[in-house]
Structures are given as structure tokens and as C-alpha cells.
Scaffold this active site. Structure first.
Site, PDB file in Angstrom:
ATOM      1  N   GLY A 191      -2.933  11.838   5.129  1.00 32.93           N
ATOM      2  CA  GLY A 191      -3.121  10.722   5.814  1.00 32.93           C
ATOM      3  C   GLY A 191      -3.318   9.324   4.985  1.00 32.93           C
ATOM      4  N   GLU A 192      -4.265   8.573   5.492  1.00 32.94           N
ATOM      5  CA  GLU A 192      -4.688   7.445   4.737  1.00 32.94           C
ATOM      6  C   GLU A 192      -6.229   7.612   4.260  1.00 32.94           C
ATOM      7  OE1 GLU A 192      -3.125   4.646   3.556  1.00 32.94           O
ATOM      8  OE2 GLU A 192      -5.345   4.083   3.020  1.00 32.94           O
ATOM      9  N   SER A 193      -6.406   7.817   3.165  1.00 33.20           N
ATOM     10  CA  SER A 193      -7.785   8.251   2.556  1.00 33.20           C
ATOM     11  C   SER A 193      -8.859   7.108   2.962  1.00 33.20           C
ATOM     12  CB  SER A 193      -7.799   8.391   1.070  1.00 33.20           C
ATOM     13  OG  SER A 193      -7.322   7.067   0.270  1.00 33.20           O
TER      14      SER A 193
ATOM     15  N   CYS B 213      -3.015  15.608  -0.484  1.00 34.87           N
ATOM     16  CA  CYS B 213      -2.681  14.075  -0.726  1.00 34.87           C
ATOM     17  C   CYS B 213      -3.914  13.111  -0.394  1.00 34.87           C
ATOM     18  CB  CYS B 213      -1.560  13.703   0.255  1.00 34.87           C
ATOM     19  SG  CYS B 213      -0.627  12.252  -0.003  1.00 34.87           S
TER      20      CYS B 213
ATOM     21  N   ARG C 146      -3.906   6.303  -6.718  1.00 33.89           N
ATOM     22  CA  ARG C 146      -3.174   6.333  -5.476  1.00 33.89           C
ATOM     23  C   ARG C 146      -1.889   5.918  -5.441  1.00 33.89           C
ATOM     24  NH1 ARG C 146      -6.654   3.273  -1.410  1.00 33.89           N
ATOM     25  NH2 ARG C 146      -5.384   4.162   0.247  1.00 33.89           N
TER      26      ARG C 146
ATOM     27  N   ILE D 161       4.597  12.274  -0.384  1.00 31.15           N
ATOM     28  CA  ILE D 161       4.560  11.017   0.201  1.00 31.15           C
ATOM     29  C   ILE D 161       3.498  10.063  -0.059  1.00 31.15           C
ATOM     30  CG2 ILE D 161       4.619  10.117   2.701  1.00 31.15           C
ATOM     31  CD1 ILE D 161       5.340  12.705   3.708  1.00 31.15           C
ATOM     32  N   ARG D 162       3.971   8.859  -0.813  1.00 30.27           N
ATOM     33  CA  ARG D 162       3.042   7.903  -1.247  1.00 30.27           C
ATOM     34  C   ARG D 162       1.843   8.654  -1.973  1.00 30.27           C
ATOM     35  NH1 ARG D 162       0.804   3.801   2.058  1.00 30.27           N
ATOM     36  NH2 ARG D 162       1.122   2.454   0.208  1.00 30.27           N
TER      37      ARG D 162
ATOM     38  N   HIS E 167       2.123  17.884   0.240  1.00 35.36           N
ATOM     39  CA  HIS E 167       1.980  18.261   1.747  1.00 35.36           C
ATOM     40  C   HIS E 167       2.595  19.653   1.922  1.00 35.36           C
ATOM     41  CE1 HIS E 167       0.382  14.184   2.849  1.00 35.36           C
ATOM     42  NE2 HIS E 167       1.463  13.691   2.242  1.00 35.36           N
TER      43      HIS E 167
ATOM     44  N   GLU F 109       1.526  21.528   4.173  1.00 35.66           N
ATOM     45  CA  GLU F 109       1.531  21.567   5.687  1.00 35.66           C
ATOM     46  C   GLU F 109       2.925  21.034   6.428  1.00 35.66           C
ATOM     47  OE1 GLU F 109      -0.039  19.569   3.958  1.00 35.66           O
ATOM     48  OE2 GLU F 109      -0.316  17.459   4.894  1.00 35.66           O
TER      49      GLU F 109
HETATM   50  N1  GLN Z   1      -1.191   6.836   0.024  1.00 37.89           N
HETATM   51  C1  GLN Z   1      -2.355   7.537   0.797  1.00 37.89           C
HETATM   52  C2  GLN Z   1      -3.717   7.272   0.326  1.00 37.89           C
HETATM   53  O1  GLN Z   1      -4.092   6.522  -0.600  1.00 37.89           O
HETATM   54  C3  GLN Z   1      -2.119   8.956   0.930  1.00 37.89           C
HETATM   55  C4  GLN Z   1      -0.879   9.437   1.490  1.00 37.89           C
HETATM   56  C5  GLN Z   1      -0.680  10.644   2.135  1.00 37.89           C
HETATM   57  O2  GLN Z   1      -1.782  11.389   2.387  1.00 37.89           O
HETATM   58  N2  GLN Z   1       0.606  11.148   2.399  1.00 37.89           N
HETATM   59  O3  GLN Z   1      -4.564   7.647   1.295  1.00 37.89           O
END
Ligand code: GLN
Length: 202
Positions: free
Chosen positions: A47-49, A79, A106, A134-135, A170, A172
């Protein structure tokens, strides 16, 4: 039944839940400190940390979770979950659980490679793992007690330190349940003998 908590503040909670249930875990969505009672492992989703960390702080979860993992609770993060489990980032400080002796970078794979998929060789698995990034972060620096289980271009993307596992990718999202099985094995071992899985010495 083995009870696995999924930190359910933001991110791909449902996908982890489905895979964990598929391998026979009973899943508890963790949103408040009391949800940690009685779980045998914790999974931190992608997600978004910064959002997950901020919400965990607001809900009073960050410290109890940090202590639980320090006390031997098995943990797995994908991630953003890897970022949460780490000790630091190469960027601005953000809330972290400091469960692994690593610093992560990140969004490390850069713009032209924000998302990609690769068949990864992972130590301990006998066939490659189709990994979706993903990112994604990578591990920028690593302490002695941390084992690297997979790399991309020389950068660690799957690591383990005692009872704590993290992946930049990921699992999942692809339905390959081998990493979730590993987490369930750690959870079962912890449930069977909590003393056997106390944290490794510093
Ligand atoms: N770029 C996100 C972060 O820094 C992590 C991306 C992800 O969980 N797919 O939190």
C-alpha cells in the site's frame, strides 16, 4: 486453527486475506491494539507506507506491534510492509516498526521501471517465483543478522531476520501461495512453542 493477523489500515488487505485463508489460516484484521491478542503472526500489506505508518500511530498500534514482533511474533511484510518492518529509509523519517536491521530505499527501481514482473529465484523454493513489483523498495543497507533470500540486479528484494520476512514484491497479487505458506509455518511453530522462536541475539 492458526490465527494470522493482517494489519488492516490501508493497502491490499483483502488479497493477503484470501491467500492466507487459502493456505488454512484463520485471518484477523488488525485495526486496534486488542486485535493483536492471540494472533500467531502478523502480515503487513502493500500500500502506502507513510499512510499505514501514520494510521498505525494514530490508532496506537505502532508501539504494541513493535513490541510484539520484538517479543517473537512472526511477521511478514510485502512492499510497503517491508518499509514498515525496516529500521530506516534513505529518505525522510517516517513511522517504522524497526523489526529488521535494514535501511530501505522507497520507490527504488525508478520511474521507467515503476512496475515490472520477473521470475525470481528464491532461496529455499525449488521453482522460480513470478514476482510483481509496484513502486517497490529495495534494501539499501543490511545488518549482519539479515539473510538475503532473493535479489534483482544485485539489490536484495526478499530478506529474513529470525521470524521476520519481507519482500519488495507482492505475492498476494499473483496467487502463488508459497511465501504465505512459509509465514503460516512460522506462525504454527510460534504457536506450538513460543519459547523456541524468541528473537535472535543482537
Ligand atoms: N511506494 C510505496 C511506499 O513507499 C510502496 C508501494 C507498494 O506497496 N506497492 O510506501
Amino acid at each position: 486453527m492458526t490465527r494470522v493477523g493482517v494489519l488492516a489500515l490501508q493497502g491490499d488487505v483483502r488479497e493477503h486475506r484470501q491467500l492466507l485463508e487459502g493456505v488454512g489460516a484463520s485471518v484477523i484484521e488488525v485495526r486496534r491494539p486488542s486485535d493483536l491478542d492471540g494472533i500467531d503472526a502478523i502480515v503487513i500489506p502493500g500500500g502506502e507506507s507513510t499512510t499505514i505508518g501514520r494510521l498505525a500511530t494514530i490508532f496506537g498500534l505502532l508501539d504494541p506491534l513493535e513490541k510484539a514482533i520484538e517479543g517473537g511474533l512472526p511477521a511478514y511484510g510485502s512492499c510497503a510492509g517491508m518499509i514498515l518492518l525496516a529500521n530506516g529509509t534513505t529518505g525522510d523519517p517516517q513511522p517504522q516498526l524497526r523489526a529488521m536491521d535494514v535501511v530501505v530505499e522507497r520507490n527504488a527501481f525508478g520511474r521507467q521501471n515503476e512496475s515490472f514482473e520477473v521470475d525470481l529465484d528464491i532461496t529455499g523454493l525449488d521453482a522460480p517465483f513470478h514476482a510483481v513489483f509496484i513502486r517497490a523498495p529495495w534494501v539499501a543497507s543490511i545488518g549482519d543478522g539479515v539473510e538475503v533470500l532473493a535479489e534483482v540486479d544485485g539489490h536484495p528484494v526478499m530478506i529474513r531476520q529470525g521470524n521476520v520476512i519481507a519482500t519488495s514484491f507482492h505475492p498476494e497479487l499473483t496467487g502463488d501461495d508459497r511465501i504465505h505458506r512459509l509465514v503460516l509455518d512460522l506462525a504454527r511453530a510460534e504457536r506450538a512453542d513460543p519459547d523456541a522462536t524468541s528473537p535472535p541475539p543482537d
